[in-house]
Enzyme design. Structure first.
Site: not given
Ligand code: UD1
Length: 347
Positions: A128, A152, A156
């Site tokens: 992302s 989050y 990643k």
């Protein structure tokens, strides 16, 4: 006729995964879905089969479950894995960090161990633009500093680092990994058939599904998170990319991995290179749907950046891929999907 190349798609029942399954099948691959349906619905299978006109293998299971992975890899000869399964809500990740690290980091670790055991060493990873965090210089190139700002985003980033280590680890020539981290910008839109689209469970967190649910009468009004950002109209600017362009980028990356070559870890931005503000997205949606989208200006959402858009040239150069669809096409396809299925996949 030789059998089609089998590709395992984890998270294949989700928004991006389901569109990737269509693109893979249309380009001659044989996608197999692994999904635990924690943020997707089993009805997706019928929809996909209707679009593709054939049966699809869907396995219900958790990518963190070694028994499920073992059975899956033992039963099929996969040429590659596209790993999209994971959790993606920023605010929730701050409340439940362990479950995010378990799902996103632990899940990828379990998957890679199973791949190693069964000799599958081609991997596309769903990363992302969030790994860039707050960055001064736009557009974002792949070599920009990485500073994720929430669990989050860090999950990643950790996975990217783990995969980079794995790809460069020394091993015999027949055990070389070829891995790509694909940094998504803001995927929106839907398959032009209107059969599948973004269908969040509960209240949408993301802009496009929220707008669509307002237009269809499921929500009263949109809250615009901040109008004092240093952007042309004061609202946040993002690089919205049509989900079909995004998944075509995956197929191009997959072909690149499957082509001849040594071990490698590759990072590609998947974005358009153009930013649009929240107000511009609302206007494009109103044009596409002919419906008004009532909104109020609200406080900025904690953790949001003012602007974020990609430099997509590396993917263009390496993969011969670039996003082609316009913001108006994205909104037209969001609306076609939402108008046909006001309640989402369940309707
Ligand atoms: C968000 C996540 C990102 C994640 C991605 C996954 C944050 C800060 N970022 O991206 O890490 O990878 O989702 O899908 O949560 N907006 C409104 N009203 C709304 C919803 C959004 O004004 O009801 C605005 C936001 O402030 C932003 C833009 O619309 O300017 C896009 O928001 P969103 O769709 O949530 O995407 P990101 O925040 O870019």
């Amino acid at each position: 006729m030789s059998e089609a190349t089998k590709i395992l798609v984890t998270g294949g029942a989700g928004y991006i995964g389901s569109h990737l399954v269509v693109a893979l099948a249309e380009q001659g691959f044989d996608p197999v879905i692994l999904d635990d349906f924690s943020n997707s619905r089993p009805q997706i299978r019928d929809r996909l089969q209707r679009i593709l006109g054939r049966e699809l293998q869907v396995v219900a299971g958790d990518v963190n479950d070694r028994h499920t992975l073992h059975a899956l890899f033992a039963g099929s000869d996969f040429a590659a894995v596209a790993h999209l399964a994971g959790r993606k809500a920023v605010a929730e990740s701050a409340r439940q960090p362990l479950s995010y690290y378990r799902a996103n980091v632990g899940g990828t670790l379990a998957l890679c161990e199973a791949m190693a055991e069964f000799g599958v060493r081609h991997l596309l990873f769903s990363s992302s633009a969030t790994v860039y965090g707050e960055s001064a210089a736009m557009p974002l190139r792949e070599d920009a500093p990485l500073r994720a700002t929430n669990p989050y985003g860090r999950s990643k980033l950790m996975v990217e680092q783990m995969l980079a280590d794995l790809a460069v680890a020394q091993r015999p020539a027949d055990k070389l990994w070829r891995i790509a981290a694909l940094r998504y910008f803001n995927p929106v839109g839907a398959h032009p058939s209107g059969e599948i689209g973004e269908d969040p469970l509960g209240e949408p967190e993301n802009l496009a599904p929220y707008i669509a649910q307002v237009a269809v009468g499921r929500r009263q009004r949109l809250r615009v998170f901040g109008n004092q950002y240093p952007t042309a109209d004061g609202t946040g600017v993002r690089d919205y990319i049509h989900v079909m362009d995004l998944v075509e980028g995956h197929v191009a990356a997959l072909r690149y991995l499957l082509s001849e070559g040594g071990a490698g870890y590759f990072v590609w931005n998947l974005g358009t290179g153009c930013g649009a503000s929240v107000l511009e997205v609302i206007a494009a949606f109103e044009r596409a749907s002919g419906r008004p989208v009532p909104y109020v200006i609200d406080a900025p959402r904690p953790g949001d950046v003012a602007s974020c858009w990609a430099d997509p040239r590396r993917a263009q150069r390496d993969l011969g891929w670039r996003a082609r669809r316009t913001l108006d096409e994205m909104m037209r396809d969001v609306w076609r999907w939402q108008a046909a299925h006001p309640g989402g996949l369940g309707s």
